[in-house]
Write an enzyme that holds these catalytic residues in place. Structure first.
Site, PDB file in Angstrom:
ATOM      1  N   TYR A 105       0.868  -1.182   0.000  1.00  0.00           N
ATOM      2  CA  TYR A 105       0.000   0.000   0.000  1.00  0.00           C
ATOM      3  C   TYR A 105       0.899   1.224   0.000  1.00  0.00           C
ATOM      4  CZ  TYR A 105      -3.553   3.422   1.280  1.00  0.00           C
ATOM      5  OH  TYR A 105      -4.366   4.528   1.301  1.00  0.00           O
ATOM      6  N   ASP A 146      -1.677  -1.437  -4.250  1.00  0.00           N
ATOM      7  CA  ASP A 146      -2.101  -0.092  -4.613  1.00  0.00           C
ATOM      8  C   ASP A 146      -0.845   0.767  -4.603  1.00  0.00           C
ATOM      9  OD1 ASP A 146      -3.010   2.465  -4.810  1.00  0.00           O
ATOM     10  OD2 ASP A 146      -4.390   2.365  -3.107  1.00  0.00           O
ATOM     11  N   HIS A 247     -11.714   0.950  -5.361  1.00  0.00           N
ATOM     12  CA  HIS A 247     -10.794   0.168  -6.197  1.00  0.00           C
ATOM     13  C   HIS A 247     -11.462  -1.159  -6.579  1.00  0.00           C
ATOM     14  CE1 HIS A 247      -6.924   2.318  -5.017  1.00  0.00           C
ATOM     15  NE2 HIS A 247      -7.762   2.738  -4.085  1.00  0.00           N
TER      16      HIS A 247
END
Length: 258
Positions: A105, A146, A247
């Site tokens: 992340y 991500d 997402h």
DNA sequence: ATGACTCGCAACGCGAGA
């Protein structure tokens, strides 16, 4: 082996959608981000009921990552080296059937004129160092997550509107390319040349309905993993559901070894 | 158009997200 990455934007708020998607998409490994809970708050039992083992690196309210696997889960390791003062839960590695996987992340970095942007770039430098270490092991590696990076103008609906944003700035893109140029392959782009395929659509302004999105969730493959790459895609169905994450999952399939 | 959405929190609006 089907490996997916998904920023769920709170595992508690998303649990019904996540369970539905696990049942229909049947991924072997899920690299999850933004679980937004401490380890004890992770709905381990519900997910284990579907045949998955869970490795969780949580944090209260913010961030938090997890790895789900229905094909074994070994040598779990949390945190990214290079900054002992970094308390944010953004990185977790494990091994599944000989494939080293990481859930990432990467910091958003906005506002780009704040201290958050150098934190992002520093984090990317640390990730590059770890990516290089893993390459030296000459094994299949999948770095999924991500990334908060829009790699090219083909990966955004309106590049002008994003100008100056931490997700698209030249320094951000250069840092992402540095990782690719170590020898990693963007699994989705290797299989799908079509421009303007997105993995994130803002909740605001009807972005999903208008397909005003960005592609910021990526699966980076070491050469040993890329040699086994069979297919890749973006599963946009979860984004269209009630109570969706902003997402949607990005996935790839690797051939089983000989 | 001073907007627009969603999350966690010990909140009853705010910061964060991207």
């Amino acid at each position: 082996m089907k490996i997916a990455t998904w920023n769920v934007n709170s595992i508690k708020a998303r649990l019904p959608n996540v369970l539905d998607w696990l049942k229909t998409a049947e991924p072997d490994v899920v690299l999850m981000q933004e679980i937004k809970t401490v380890d004890e708050g992770f709905p381990r039992l519900e997910i284990e009921d579907l045949g998955y083992q869970c490795a969780v690196h949580g944090q209260k309210s913010y961030n938090g990552v997890a790895i789900l696997s229905r094909r074994g889960l070994e040598d779990v390791s949390a945190r990214l080296a290079g900054d002992d003062a970094d308390e944010q839960a953004r990185y977790l590695e494990a091994t599944v059937e000989g494939v080293r996987v990481a859930t990432i992340y990467l910091p958003n970095g906005n506002p780009a004129d704040s201290e958050k942007y150098p934190y992002k770039l520093g984090w990317m430098k640390r990730l590059k160092a770890r990516a290089a270490e893993l390459l030296a092991e000459e094994r299949p590696v999948v770095l999924g997550g991500d990334y908060n990076v829009i790699p090219t103008d083909d990966d955004v609906h309106d590049p002008v509107a994003w100008q100056g944003d931490a997700l698209i700035r030249p320094e951000t893109r250069a840092a992402f390319r540095e990782i690719l140029y170590l020898g990693y392959t963007d699994a989705f782009r290797a299989k799908v040349p079509t421009p303007h395929r997105y993995s994130f659509w803002d909740y605001q302004g009807g972005a999903w309905q208008k397909d005003h999105g960005i592609r910021i969730d990526h699966l980076l493959l070491s050469p040993q993993a890329a040699d086994r790459l069979q297919d890749a895609g973006i599963d946009s169905k979860p984004r269209g559901k009630e109570k969706a994450s902003d997402h949607t999952p990005v996935w790839c399939t690797l051939a089983d070894p000989e």
